[in-house]
Design an enzyme around this catalytic site. Structure first.
Site, mmCIF file in Angstrom:
data_model
loop_
_atom_site.group_PDB
_atom_site.id
_atom_site.type_symbol
_atom_site.label_atom_id
_atom_site.label_comp_id
_atom_site.label_asym_id
_atom_site.label_seq_id
_atom_site.Cartn_x
_atom_site.Cartn_y
_atom_site.Cartn_z
ATOM 1 C CE LYS A 51 -2.881 0.827 3.588
ATOM 2 N NZ LYS A 51 -2.748 2.047 4.312
ATOM 3 N NE ARG A 64 -2.810 -1.819 8.179
ATOM 4 C CZ ARG A 64 -2.449 -2.434 6.917
ATOM 5 N NH1 ARG A 64 -2.741 -3.804 6.650
ATOM 6 N NH2 ARG A 64 -2.093 -1.653 5.908
ATOM 7 N NE ARG A 82 -5.585 8.187 10.875
ATOM 8 C CZ ARG A 82 -5.127 7.295 10.047
ATOM 9 N NH1 ARG A 82 -5.813 6.849 9.011
ATOM 10 N NH2 ARG A 82 -3.771 6.881 10.423
ATOM 11 C CG ASP A 123 0.373 -0.177 9.305
ATOM 12 O OD1 ASP A 123 0.009 0.868 10.219
ATOM 13 O OD2 ASP A 123 0.667 0.181 8.258
ATOM 14 N NE ARG A 134 6.284 6.579 0.878
ATOM 15 C CZ ARG A 134 5.267 6.379 1.859
ATOM 16 N NH1 ARG A 134 4.144 5.588 1.554
ATOM 17 N NH2 ARG A 134 5.540 6.844 3.014
HETATM 18 C C1 S3P Z 1 2.377 4.806 6.257
HETATM 19 C C2 S3P Z 1 2.832 5.170 7.641
HETATM 20 C C3 S3P Z 1 2.353 4.767 8.637
HETATM 21 C C4 S3P Z 1 1.387 3.695 8.624
HETATM 22 C C5 S3P Z 1 0.357 3.821 7.481
HETATM 23 C C6 S3P Z 1 1.286 3.991 6.256
HETATM 24 C C7 S3P Z 1 2.972 5.241 5.025
HETATM 25 O O1 S3P Z 1 1.611 5.572 9.430
HETATM 26 O O2 S3P Z 1 0.847 3.148 9.802
HETATM 27 O O3 S3P Z 1 -0.409 2.458 7.233
HETATM 28 O O4 S3P Z 1 2.717 4.739 3.811
HETATM 29 O O5 S3P Z 1 3.893 6.438 4.963
HETATM 30 P P1 S3P Z 1 2.401 6.898 10.233
HETATM 31 O O6 S3P Z 1 3.327 7.633 9.587
HETATM 32 O O7 S3P Z 1 1.379 7.691 10.529
HETATM 33 O O8 S3P Z 1 3.010 6.022 11.188
#
Ligand code: S3P
Length: 427
Positions: A19, A386, A119, A312, A24
């Protein structure tokens, strides 16, 4: 939804694309010159939100079955969206795209679903403001909707209080549009897909310890990205293979970037039979096949710098802890409270429903393993993908009769999750 119990699991599978990497690849493709071709792209709702945001800003994106083609227009090629950008449920879309929107010469508004609007965005609003960005939380509560207006960005040296790849990436992306070097220092290393991929697209990124720096960018160039299988999705199958008796599963093509592999380390520390096979590099990311088989597990302690590497996977690790001998302590994980749900609450609530003794703390929980004394339960995902997947795996190893409320939220990161999982039931 009725969840299935399983006597044993057998088979070979591959999980959908990562993901974080899928998001990205679309974003960096959109702000690069020329075509970016993405294979094994995750067709989950979160990544589709990212595609829809960039289409709204004038980027042509062809989403074919076998690949996604992004026709990038360069760093300054986006156009003003005619309506609000919708990040859906996706924190990654919201926080990463914010770094790009802050650097545009047009205004835009960004929001998402109920969860996204709760959030915390202050963690990106503060560094963006320090860079000179004109970004506001429309409700004044530090959450989305966010309003971006044009302004000139300056490089900063940001000391981040949280190890968050979303915060780090937001600042680095804004740094592409700034007038000097931009650095982020993290308290522990969070996933580094942004650094790896931006470098491959031609950005001047460098890393020293926990500090990453980027220079205002020359042109980025479109690339081919073959997305590794998502270790966060593989985690449910690792756990299923460990917990269901007499099982053996081969999970092919799983990304094992060291900033993401804490689940593997923890499973090994708990005594799990898990082997890495055929290690290789795919599109700049380490990948392997994972062979897992049924195991008796012992409790463990999970904390410190390990946390960002498995953040995660804590819901599914909590399931392993429930079926392990002894106590598992999870600490230094206050970030769980600001994920798609408050995961300290939602994990503990569902664990209790299946008969686990769990003590919640401010930064984690303490779980008393009870491998032979657990019972079937009616679970609730609380709309968190999740949580749904973790307790569906628990149900495989619990007595028959478990159910899940709001089970369909798995489409956020793994649309065919139940089909893949139940396809492995053997006998
Ligand atoms: C992610 C970073 C994490 C992760 C999220 C995906 C990312 O979050 O929990 O599922 O793709 O950069 P945080 O950056 O808030 O820790």
């Amino acid at each position: 939804m009725e969840l299935k119990h399983a006597k044993r699991l057998r088979g070979t599978l591959s999980v959908p694309g990562d993901k974080s990497i899928s998001h990205r690849a679309v974003m960096f493709g959109a702000i690069s010159k020329g075509k970016t071709e993405i294979t094994n792209f995750l067709q989950g709702a979160d990544c589709l939100s990212t595609i829809s945001c960039f289409r709204k800003m004038g980027i042509e994106i062809e989403n074919k079955k076998e690949s996604v083609l992004v026709y990038g227009k360069g760093l300054h090629g986006l156009s003003a969206p005619t309506s609000e950008l919708d990040a859906g449920n996706s924190g990654t879309t919201t926080r990463l795209i914010s770094g790009i929107l802050a650097g545009q010469n047009f205004s835009s508004r960004l929001s998402g679903d109920d969860s996204i609007q709760k959030r915390p965005m202050e963690r990106i609003l503060s560094p963006l403001a320090a860079m000179g960005a004109n970004v506001t939380s429309c409700a004044g509560n530090g959450c989305a909707p966010l309003l971006f207006c044009p302004s000139k960005l300056h490089g900063i040296d940001w000391v981040s209080p949280v190890a968050s790849a979303q915060v780090k990436s937001c600042i680095l992306l804004a740094g592409l549009y700034a007038d000097g070097v931009t650095s982020v220092l993290e308290p522990a290393l969070s996933r580094n897909h942004t650094e790896r991929m931006l470098f491959a697209f031609g950005a001047k990124v460098s890393t020293e310890g926990f500090r990453v720096s980027v220079l205002p960018s020359p042109d980025l160039m479109g690339q081919k990205v073959d997305v590794a299988g998502d270790i966060s999705s593989a985690a449910y199958f690792i756990a299923a293979g460990l917990l269901v008796p007499d099982s053996e599963l081969l999970i092919e093509n799983v990304g094992i970037n060291p900033t993401r592999d804490g689940m593997i380390k923890t499973v090994l520390a708990m005594g799990g039979n898990l082997k890495k096979l055929n290690e290789r590099i795919v599109s700049g990311e380490p990948v392997c096949d994972l062979l897992v088989s049924s195991s008796r597990l012992s409790g463990t302690e999970i904390g410190g710098d390990l946390i960002p590497t498995l953040i995660d996977e804590i819901p599914i690790l909590a399931i392993l802890a429930a079926f392990a001998d002894g106590t598992t302590v999870i600490k230094d994980a206050a970030e769980l409270k600001v994920k798609e749900s408050n995961r300290i609450e939602t994990i503990a609530e569902n664990l209790r429903r299946m008969g686990v003794f769990v003590e919640q703390t401010d930064d984690g929980m303490r779980i008393e393993g009870n491998p032979d004394g657990l019972h079937a339960a009616d679970f609730d995902s609380f709309h968190d993908h999740r949580i749904a997947m973790s307790f569906a795996v628990a149900a495989l190893a619990l007595p028959d009769g478990c159910t899940m409320k709001h089970a369909d939220c798995v489409n956020i990161s793994y649309p065919d999750f139940y089909g893949s999982l139940y396809g492995l039931i053997d006998g």
